[in-house]
Design a protein around this motif. Structure first.
Motif, PDB file in Angstrom:
ATOM      1  N   ASN A 168       0.760  -1.288   0.344  1.00 48.97           N
ATOM      2  CA  ASN A 168      -0.329   0.359  -0.041  1.00 48.97           C
ATOM      3  C   ASN A 168       0.948   1.478   0.017  1.00 48.97           C
ATOM      4  O   ASN A 168       0.265   1.819   0.437  1.00 48.97           O
ATOM      5  N   THR A 169       2.169   1.731  -0.292  1.00 50.80           N
ATOM      6  CA  THR A 169       3.112   2.278  -0.536  1.00 50.80           C
ATOM      7  C   THR A 169       2.451   3.381  -1.366  1.00 50.80           C
ATOM      8  O   THR A 169       2.106   2.916  -2.418  1.00 50.80           O
ATOM      9  N   SER A 170       2.553   4.862  -1.009  1.00 53.41           N
ATOM     10  CA  SER A 170       2.198   5.648  -2.366  1.00 53.41           C
ATOM     11  C   SER A 170       2.984   5.600  -3.494  1.00 53.41           C
ATOM     12  O   SER A 170       4.058   5.667  -2.939  1.00 53.41           O
ATOM     13  N   THR A 171       2.581   6.262  -4.323  1.00 47.59           N
ATOM     14  CA  THR A 171       3.720   6.532  -5.405  1.00 47.59           C
ATOM     15  C   THR A 171       5.021   7.541  -4.669  1.00 47.59           C
ATOM     16  O   THR A 171       5.998   7.475  -5.670  1.00 47.59           O
ATOM     17  N   GLN A 172       4.216   8.945  -3.897  1.00 45.65           N
ATOM     18  CA  GLN A 172       5.263   9.657  -3.789  1.00 45.65           C
ATOM     19  C   GLN A 172       6.728   9.011  -2.533  1.00 45.65           C
ATOM     20  O   GLN A 172       7.389   9.109  -2.521  1.00 45.65           O
ATOM     21  N   LYS A 173       5.930   7.680  -1.899  1.00 43.01           N
ATOM     22  CA  LYS A 173       6.781   7.152  -0.758  1.00 43.01           C
ATOM     23  C   LYS A 173       7.532   6.052  -1.195  1.00 43.01           C
ATOM     24  O   LYS A 173       8.722   6.227  -0.927  1.00 43.01           O
ATOM     25  N   ILE A 174       7.355   5.769  -2.636  1.00 43.36           N
ATOM     26  CA  ILE A 174       8.164   4.784  -3.367  1.00 43.36           C
ATOM     27  C   ILE A 174       9.255   5.414  -4.074  1.00 43.36           C
ATOM     28  O   ILE A 174      10.410   5.016  -3.898  1.00 43.36           O
TER      29      ILE A 174
END
Length: 351
Positions: A168-174
């Motif tokens: 569930n990691t967001s694109t920003q956090k990736i």
């Protein structure tokens, strides 16, 4: 009476064994190594998991799971994510995994990517965010400012490798994770100092490495190819790199670049524009980045593929000599194409 008690005791033991087998025995009913349960943040974890168990053919005894889940406090700690159910696991194993919120991370493997769409596709395939949402983020200059990049230099934050992140990691956090790993990469082995010695920023080194990456898969000659481009940069010559034409045309299957294509209007056309393009044309491997940073000092200004199709190149500082090698390669290539066409024709002719 004793006989009745004995039979009753036997029945109790048998029921206990059956119950133990239902709870602690293998409960999965799928083929393959594993299946996954996914939990999003829109509705309750219990509702989502029960729906998946009801319809996913994951375990045989869903009713046993439902009966035990609440007293086992399986729903008390779950957060959005992905849970791996391995073949042969028991109801007890699954309940324990959920109760402990033991999530299964995504194994994100990044090799060669060329455009943001490639990265968005990988994110959409492996994470809870769909590829369209990911692409909207990746092509938004305001979003990328926090990473110190823009839509041209975005890919410089990616060092091809294997990364482990929650589903569930967001694109920003990736991207923040990738940026952190990129910073660590550059902090090692004197890479920043080596880039400075070449009068290049690390983003420029990355961009140059992306061109070298597209030129050859022979690690032992990447340094020489890098030296050609470094020499051209230092002498004010255009890089004249064919892979940048493919990128400008967004046609990565091109085998030959024709003269007319050299006039393609694009900031990535290094025949028309001097200096490096505004960003990388692919994600180069760490080996290629290091080949640029450790490029040997040569006087090479030209290179062309060898006519034996070995994948290696002829290097020279003399244009006339380069022309000779280029003609040999073009002649060999034309002969190869003609032979293939003849072979194809022979296959279609009746015997």
């Amino acid at each position: 009476m004793k006989k009745v008690l004995g039979i009753s005791a036997l029945i109790i033991v048998l029921l206990a064994l059956i119950a133990a087998w239902l709870v602690f025995g293998a409960a999965t009913e799928f083929k393959g190594k594993a299946k996954y349960l996914y939990v999003r943040d829109d509705i309750s974890a219990q509702t989502q998991i029960e729906r998946q168990l009801d319809t996913g053919h994951i375990i045989r005894t869903v009713f046993i799971f439902r009966m035990l889940a609440k007293p086992a406090k399986a729903w008390s700690r779950i957060t959005p994510g992905r849970f791996e159910i391995k073949t042969g696991e028991s109801i007890f194993d699954i309940l324990k995994k959920l109760r402990n919120n033991s999530q299964s991370p995504v194994r994100l493997v990044i090799n060669k990517l060329r455009v943001p769409q490639d990265l968005a596709k990988i994110i959409g395939k492996n994470f809870s965010t769909d590829s369209l949402q990911a692409l909207l983020y990746l092509t938004n200059s305001d979003s990328l400012q926090t990473l110190g990049v823009d839509t041209n230099t975005l890919m410089t934050v990616i060092i091809p490798d294997t990364y482990f992140l929650n589903w569930n990691t967001s694109t920003q956090k990736i991207l923040l994770r990738l940026k952190d790993e990129e910073d660590k990469f550059w902090s090692r082995n004197d890479r920043i100092q080596k880039a400075a010695a070449l009068n290049l920023t690390r983003q420029q080194v990355y961009t140059l490495a992306s061109i070298v990456e597209e030129e050859t898969n022979k690690n032992d000659e990447k340094g020489n190819i890098a030296s050609v481009y470094i020499n051209r940069l230092n002498s004010g010559m255009p890089l004249a790199a064919d892979p940048t034409i493919k990128f400008a045309l967004k046609n990565f299957a091109l085998k030959r670049i024709y003269y007319g294509q050299l006039n393609t209007e694009s900031p990535y056309n290094t025949y028309r524009n001097k200096g490096l393009p505004p960003g990388p044309i692919c994600t180069p491997s760490p080996v290629t980045i290091d080949a640029v940073l450790n490029a040997p000092a040569t006087d090479y200004l030209f290179f062309v593929a060898k006519s034996d199709f070995s994948g290696y190149h002829q290097f020279t500082n003399n244009f006339a000599e380069h022309e000779k090698y280029a003609k040999l390669y073009q002649q060999a290539l034309n002969e190869q194409i003609a032979k293939r066409q003849q072979d194809s024709l022979n296959k279609t002719l009746p015997h």
